[in-house]
Write an enzyme that holds these catalytic residues in place. Sequence first.
Site, PDB file in Angstrom:
ATOM      1  N   ASP A  71       0.956  -1.058   0.077  1.00 17.04           N
ATOM      2  CA  ASP A  71      -0.261  -0.102  -0.421  1.00 17.04           C
ATOM      3  C   ASP A  71       0.856   1.017  -0.482  1.00 17.04           C
ATOM      4  O   ASP A  71       0.358   2.308   0.466  1.00 17.04           O
ATOM      5  CB  ASP A  71      -0.591   0.102   1.041  1.00 17.04           C
ATOM      6  CG  ASP A  71      -2.218   0.598   1.184  1.00 17.04           C
ATOM      7  OD1 ASP A  71      -2.777   1.237   0.025  1.00 17.04           O
ATOM      8  OD2 ASP A  71      -2.809   0.719   2.085  1.00 17.04           O
ATOM      9  N   CYS A 131     -23.202  -5.801  -8.876  1.00 19.40           N
ATOM     10  CA  CYS A 131     -22.291  -4.700  -8.120  1.00 19.40           C
ATOM     11  C   CYS A 131     -22.521  -3.366  -8.277  1.00 19.40           C
ATOM     12  O   CYS A 131     -22.716  -2.852  -7.863  1.00 19.40           O
ATOM     13  CB  CYS A 131     -20.439  -4.875  -8.139  1.00 19.40           C
ATOM     14  SG  CYS A 131     -20.037  -4.819  -9.653  1.00 19.40           S
TER      15      CYS A 131
HETATM   16  S1  SF4 Z   1     -18.960 -11.276 -11.240  1.00 17.20           S
HETATM   17 FE1  SF4 Z   1     -17.979  -8.941 -11.670  1.00 17.20          FE
HETATM   18  S2  SF4 Z   1     -20.116  -7.654 -12.653  1.00 17.20           S
HETATM   19 FE2  SF4 Z   1     -21.066  -9.551 -11.689  1.00 17.20          FE
HETATM   20  S3  SF4 Z   1     -20.852  -8.847  -8.714  1.00 17.20           S
HETATM   21 FE3  SF4 Z   1     -19.249  -9.836  -9.279  1.00 17.20          FE
HETATM   22  S4  SF4 Z   1     -17.957  -8.523  -9.758  1.00 17.20           S
HETATM   23 FE4  SF4 Z   1     -19.599  -7.269 -10.156  1.00 17.20          FE
END
Ligand code: SF4
Length: 311
Positions: A71, A131
């Site tokens: 980091d 997401c």
């Molecule tokens: S698979 Fe990819 S697009 Fe679907 S929730 Fe997970 S990170 Fe997001």
Amino acid sequence: MPNAQSIIAIAVGYPNKLKDAPASKRGARRGIFARASWGIDYHSLLRNRLNLLEAFIKERVPEAECLSMVDTGVLSDRSVAERAGLGYSAKNGFVLNENLGTWTYLGEMLVNLPFEPDTPVVDSCYDCTICIDKCPTGALVGNGQLDSKKCISFLTQTKGMIADEYRYKIGNRLYGCDTCQQVCPKNKGINVLQDDIQLEPEILKPLLRPLLTISNKDFKSTYGHLAGSWRGKKPIQRNAILALAHFKDDTAIEDLKHVAINDVRIEIKATAYWAIGQIMGDAEKGFLMNRYEIESDELVKEEILKGLEVN
Ligand code: SF4
Ligand code: SF4
């Protein structure tokens, strides 16, 4: 390190489930620290791992030179991990590893030894957008890009006032936000435990009210080992006040009044007045009107007025 010949990238999985987590119930509402902050500070955890790796390399090649990074901002952990094939850059902004999901800490080490490069892995989010759709503030703009100013994880770490539009969206999060990882189907069923990550349910999901008046000394001794405490107690206390408003916890009113009247930190005071208005509406209008006359700071008065507008 001019003589560097390879970068070794590491990903260490961390747990995302809290066994025996205490319930958040009326009169005893609780906040939550993001999972990346559970256990010892991940900087120490990764350093310990990289030190072991360095010792392993030097045992075999005594003249080896190693430079570990955690980091530091010198290298982009994410880009290095991607190039090393540890995972791909997923739409939620994390490196997604096939076995560990996105629940990983990333670190790297420069070495003056030539190692065969690994192959990057292929993006497998495909047409999933869960997401992006579930992010409470619309901070994910697609292709793994993040509008950090909108991201709750960033907002919870700021020290000033939280903009009105985000106050309820923060929910009961005291530090960080895990939503875009929790909803990811690729993370399902993954929960990596580590011997050096102690899970302390009472600390990671703490009661909100005691946080309002916790002393510096107690904050340090209770929460000082968490990565989530790096900004000190003020952001955590402000977020605890927002969480009480989120829960509409009327049992916290006396504590909030105490903070609003006595705390000298303007942002904490102002947020407490706002929360009283949100929780109590008409029932505390008399108190708020009275305090409006007494308080002199413009920011504080503004938040009292917002409280007076709530029915
Ligand atoms: S698979 Fe990819 S697009 Fe679907 S929730 Fe997970 S990170 Fe997001
Ligand atoms: S951490 Fe929370 S606010 Fe930030 S992008 Fe993920 S879901 Fe959105």
